[in-house]
Scaffold this active site. Structure first.
Site, mmCIF file in Angstrom:
data_model
loop_
_atom_site.group_PDB
_atom_site.id
_atom_site.type_symbol
_atom_site.label_atom_id
_atom_site.label_comp_id
_atom_site.label_asym_id
_atom_site.label_seq_id
_atom_site.Cartn_x
_atom_site.Cartn_y
_atom_site.Cartn_z
ATOM 1 N N GLU A 170 -2.325 0.298 9.874
ATOM 2 C CA GLU A 170 -2.677 1.839 9.198
ATOM 3 C C GLU A 170 -4.193 2.073 9.504
ATOM 4 O O GLU A 170 -4.506 2.799 10.518
ATOM 5 C CB GLU A 170 -2.477 1.455 7.596
ATOM 6 N N TRP A 207 -6.892 13.772 -3.226
ATOM 7 C CA TRP A 207 -6.896 13.347 -1.819
ATOM 8 C C TRP A 207 -7.736 14.433 -1.081
ATOM 9 O O TRP A 207 -8.701 14.626 -0.608
ATOM 10 C CB TRP A 207 -5.588 12.924 -1.247
ATOM 11 N N GLU A 232 -6.649 -4.302 -2.858
ATOM 12 C CA GLU A 232 -5.759 -2.912 -2.960
ATOM 13 C C GLU A 232 -5.268 -3.054 -4.430
ATOM 14 O O GLU A 232 -5.286 -1.937 -4.753
ATOM 15 C CB GLU A 232 -4.663 -2.927 -2.009
#
Length: 968
Positions: free
Chosen positions: A472, A530, A741
């Site tokens: 990622e 976002w 995370e």
């Protein structure tokens, strides 16, 4: 005798700016003085050509009456490309002192237009070397330098990642150049000073070229995204000679190409290097390249090229492994002692053909075996094949790994143990100067702060990535915006975010939408929280650095995002349509869901309001009065719609989640009449959950900040210190050295959260750092005056849980510090305020008569103290620059009088006060006791160490108890 000096002079945040494309660079400086209360009254800037004299400068402002010392824009004759300049400044202060001229800062321009590129893009002729060949390309040529050199500069970039070698040596310690930008729109090029590397006569130059982000195959779920079908390099070397002539060496069709010893390199998967294939002297003069292939000239653009904007990527630290052993599964591993991002350099002596393999991972499983599951397809594997004949040193060229543990295979003699001195971890990230520090009396929190910093270092590798280990490593916009304030405190991130925000603007869709990731290789866009990075990030860069130019540059992008939202909903004042991540990874999510229980339309509308508010504030800062009025009105309408849709008139939230309450308070969406009710309900949600949070990516960054700002600081501190799951110190208790995370990336029984998405280096939850610095240590700025021009020192130490905290920050004006200690009822607060700024210092529970400053009575008049006034909370003191130390006794701030204790004890013994204490002073009850129905004695509370609470709070508790008795 007093003194005044210019401490530092910078050009676009750097003391020496080599290779800028800016025609109007900006200059900033800091002052130092031995006198308190020093302010700049005037300045004088001069700019001269590199070989010129300041007696006849190209630009001289003369004496300018101003206290401005940040981002003074060059205003002289047009600067020439590829030219060096020197800058200096002197200042005068409010005491009529005049400084000496500062040390000179150096500025050198790069290429101002595409037409200045004489070089051609080159790549190996695909008749001989396929464009998709896995090995790195070697490109080279020899050239003559006819006369002595006075200066030489290389301007270079690549479609791929590159290293340049000149006469047998690498020209720079930069890594992974040219970095990762939105290649469809922008590609950085670098400038290198190679004057000392050239010699009169024959010279050899070479380029090693790898795939990097350009064509390495990016993304998850097998996306394998590539920007182009072939790697290519572009290089232009300008040489100035003593006789005044100039010669140029450029990439063109005369260069030669071959495949190198890097057999394979990939950002995710690692690198394979066969030292037997090294060609000695390949980048030196006279090397026989007759067997090499020719090159072709691909048609790649020049109009996308921009001079380097970001800090370069480099090795910033080296660390040695702390141990090695064999796991239960039989693997030989190294332990670096720190989850880091970078590479391992090893030294080995082995027979030719010996293959050594390093596999990198972050953690061990509960059985003590190295764990690769969370890497997904990313291999993170480095292979080295020895050439033999002596000690060989190697580190990968075109990849990086996220790891703490390394599985080693094939190292000579490893069955008897690995020699630790043969390995070193090289930490790699954007080389941002450190800016802030924090520490307190709890070593677990200090470890958390180090974890936050290590998480930032690992994920600020040219772009703000989500994770550095799995397949990622993308620039997720939501992660960047929640963490940006913490990031800008810890490191100077101005060039880093300037570069990234220009990519955000470049990637913005025609309708104003913002991708999930920037640079965009995923394709999704427009989630609330976002996409809001397009507004939130420029605003906070402006707050920290006063960078009006970047704010103005991003303003239209900010505006287009807000207008995009406005066009989405069924009602233009609510955002209730489209895809949203919501409160990502919140713990109140339904089974098998990544999204928390807070309604997505609530989250979306809250961020709609927040972005509109910041856009309005940006319009104010830039002097756009019409837009300010327009977005003020829009904000009012959104707020009204939010209250109507998601709140009752009495302040109850339709969604009874922690995040819903946090966003409502943080973004100013609660009416003043009900704000206290919303805050109390939030506090109750925390208390009733045994001082544990349930928030995800959206709510967590603001949780503690919201509690502290609405009177529940002790609850916030208890959340910080919670070492059971879920809490920030839970990961610390499990040995974490970076931020996880998930709150339970490693579960209490030692098992893992799902392999699917379980990074152990994911900075988002480290956003709590912003609250630690601003509220625990008390170091903040006045929001109306960016860049710490006006400072606010207001530590909230009304809790027994910590008895010391300190934060310091290297601001654009200089060194700022706030620190405090509590010993019994004695409080000491220290502060450092840089010259050319002022500060308000708030001393909780203090009175003017009881405060000393540096040992003298404050009321006697201390130098630098402009004024002070008593408030209901304590004492507010306005000061100028200087270092201060305040001390006072405040027994009422921390403990009740004997009679108060007696009355509370009596109330507790018959159970009447428990519910009241939950609301007003939960720190008087330990986490377990909150849920115990039986009465508590005051002795039990005292034994729990929870006696410190303000007299005002005690009075409020007793008043409420008395009113209840009266009603009864």
């Amino acid at each position: 005798m007093s003194w005044l000096t210019v401490q530092s002079l910078t050009i676009e945040y750097r003391e020496h700016l080599l290779g800028t494309g800016l025609g109007k660079p900006r200059f900033s400086w800091t002052l130092d003085s031995d006198r308190r209360g020093t302010m700049q009254r005037a300045y004088r800037l001069q700019l001269a050509a590199e070989g010129g004299s300041f007696d006849s400068p190209l630009w001289d402002t003369g004496r300018v009456e101003s206290d401005e010392s940040l981002h003074i824009v060059y205003g002289g004759p047009a600067l020439a490309s590829r030219t060096g300049y020197r800058v200096r400044v002197k200042v005068w202060d409010n005491f009529e002192a005049e400084s000496e001229w500062s040390a000179e800062a150096k500025l050198e321009t790069a290429l101002f237009s595409p037409e200045e590129w004489q070089a051609r893009w080159i790549t190996p002729d695909d008749k001989d070397i396929p464009a998709d060949a896995k090995p790195a390309f070697l490109l080279r040529r020899s050239f003559e330098v006819a006369s002595p050199v006075v200066s030489a500069r290389i301007y270079a970039t690549a479609a791929g990642v590159y290293e340049i070698y000149l006469n047998g040596a690498k020209v720079s310690d930069d890594l992974l150049a040219p970095g990762w930008t939105s290649y469809r729109h922008r590609l950085q090029y670098q400038t290198y000073d190679v004057t000392d590397a050239l010699k009169t006569g024959g010279n050899g130059i070479g380029i090693m070229l790898g795939d990097g982000w350009y064509r390495g195959g990016l993304g998850f779920d097998g996306r394998n995204y590539m920007y182009g079908d072939c790697r290519a390099a572009l290089l232009q070397l300008h040489i100035r000679h003593e006789d005044g002539t100039e010669s140029v060496v450029s990439t063109d069709d005369s260069w030669r190409a071959a495949l190198g010893p890097v057999l394979y390199s990939n950002i995710y998967h690692g690198e394979t290097y066969d030292a037997r294939l090294e060609q000695a002297g390949w980048c030196e003069y006279g090397f026989d390249d007759s067997s090499w292939s020719g090159v072709r000239l691909p048609d790649l653009p020049y109009d996308r090229l921009v001079a380097q904007e970001n800090w370069p990527t480099r090795v910033t630290e080296t660390i040695r492994p702390i141990g090695q052993w064999v796991t239960p599964a039989g693997d030989r591993i190294l332990d670096m002692g720190q989850n880091m991002v970078g590479r391992v350099r090893m030294a080995v002596q082995a027979p030719a053909g010996t293959r050594i393999t390093l596999r990198h991972a972050e953690v061990l499983d509960k059985d003590g075996n190295i764990y690769f599951g969370n890497l997904r397809p990313a291999r993170q594997t480095v292979e080295y094949i020895a050439k033999g004949g002596g000690v060989e040193s190697y580190a990968p060229h075109f990849t990086f790994q996220g790891f703490r543990y390394v599985k080693v295979e094939g190292f000579p003699g490893q069955e008897n143990g690995l020699p630790l001195d043969a390995f070193v971890g090289e930490v790699i990230h954007s080389d941002m100067p450190p800016a802030g520090q924090f520490s307190c009396s709890d070593d677990r929190v200090n470890r958390l702060q180090r974890n936050i910093q290590w998480g930032q270092r690992g994920n600020f590798l040219d772009v703000p990535t989500d994770c550095p280990q799995r397949d990622e490593r993308l620039g997720w916009t939501g992660d960047a915006q929640v963490f940006i304030r913490t990031a800008l405190f810890n490191y100077n991130g101005a060039p880093f975010f300037t570069k990234w925000l220009r990519d955000v603007k470049a990637e913005q869709h025609e309708d104003g939408g913002i991708p999930f990731v920037v640079p965009d290789i995923v394709g999704g866009a427009n989630s609330a929280a976002w996409g809001d990075a397009a507004v939130i990030c420029p605003w906070h860069v402006y707050q920290y650095y006063g960078d009006r130019r970047l704010l103005a540059e991003q303003y239209e992008s900010m505006k287009r995002w807000v207008e995009y939202i406005r066009a989405q909903g069924d009602n233009e004042y609510l955002w209730n349509t489209g895809f949203h991540f919501g409160d990502w990874l919140a713990l109140d999510a339904k089974e098998n869901s990544y999204t928390g229980a807070t309604p997505k339309e609530l989250v979306a509308t809250a961020f709609y309001a927040y972005s509109t508010r910041l856009l309005r504030d940006a319009a104010d800062a830039l002097g756009y009065a019409e837009d300010s009025n327009r977005y003020s009105e829009l904000l009012e309408r959104i707020t009204e719609a939010y209250r109507s849709e998601f709140m009752t008139p009495t302040g109850r939230m339709a969604a009874p989640t922690q995040t819903a309450h946090v966003l409502t308070l943080m973004f100013g969406l609660a009416d003043d009449a009900v704000k206290a009710r919303v805050a109390e309900d939030l506090n109750n949600l925390i208390v009733e959950n045994d001082y544990h949070l349930t928030t995800g990516f959206v709510g967590t960054p603001y949780l503690c900040l919201t509690l502290s700002e609405h009177g529940y600081h002790t609850t916030a501190v208890r959340l910080l210190l919670q070492d059971s799951y879920p809490g920030w110190l839970y990961s610390v208790s499990k040995g974490a050295t970076t931020i996880w995370e998930h709150w339970d990336s490693i579960k209490p029984d030692g098992s893992f959260w799902s392999d699917d998405m379980n990074s152990f280096n994911h900075y988002s939850y480290g956003a709590v750092g912003d609250w630690m610095y601003r509220k625990v240590a008390g170091l903040d700025m006045d929001g109306s005056s960016p860049a710490f021009k006006r400072i606010r020192i207001e530590p909230l130490f009304g809790s027994t849980l910590l008895d010391r905290a300190e934060a310091s920050y290297r601001s654009m004006y200089g060194f700022v510090k706030s620190g405090w200690t509590v010993n019994g009822s004695r409080i000491e607060v220290s502060a450092a305020i840089p010259a050319n700024t002022t500060a308000v210092i708030v001393l909780k529970g203090a009175s003017a008569a009881g405060v000393t400053e540096s040992g003298s009575a404050l009321s006697g008049g201390a130098a630098g103290v402009k004024s002070f006034r008593e408030t209901s909370d304590g004492l507010e003191i306005e000061v100028g620059s200087g270092e201060y130390r305040f001390a006072y006794e405040s027994p009422g701030l921390f403990r009740q009088s004997y009679s108060d204790r007696t009355r509370l004890s009596e109330a507790l013994m018959d159970g009447r006060a428990v519910e009241v204490l939950k609301r007003h002073a939960p720190q008087l009850l330990d986490g377990a006791a909150v849920h115990i129905a039986k009465p508590l004695s005051f002795k039990q509370i005292a034994e729990n160490g929870m006696l410190r609470v303000s007299r005002e709070t005690v009075d409020r508790i007793l008043k409420e108890l008395s009113e209840a008795e009266a009603l009864a």
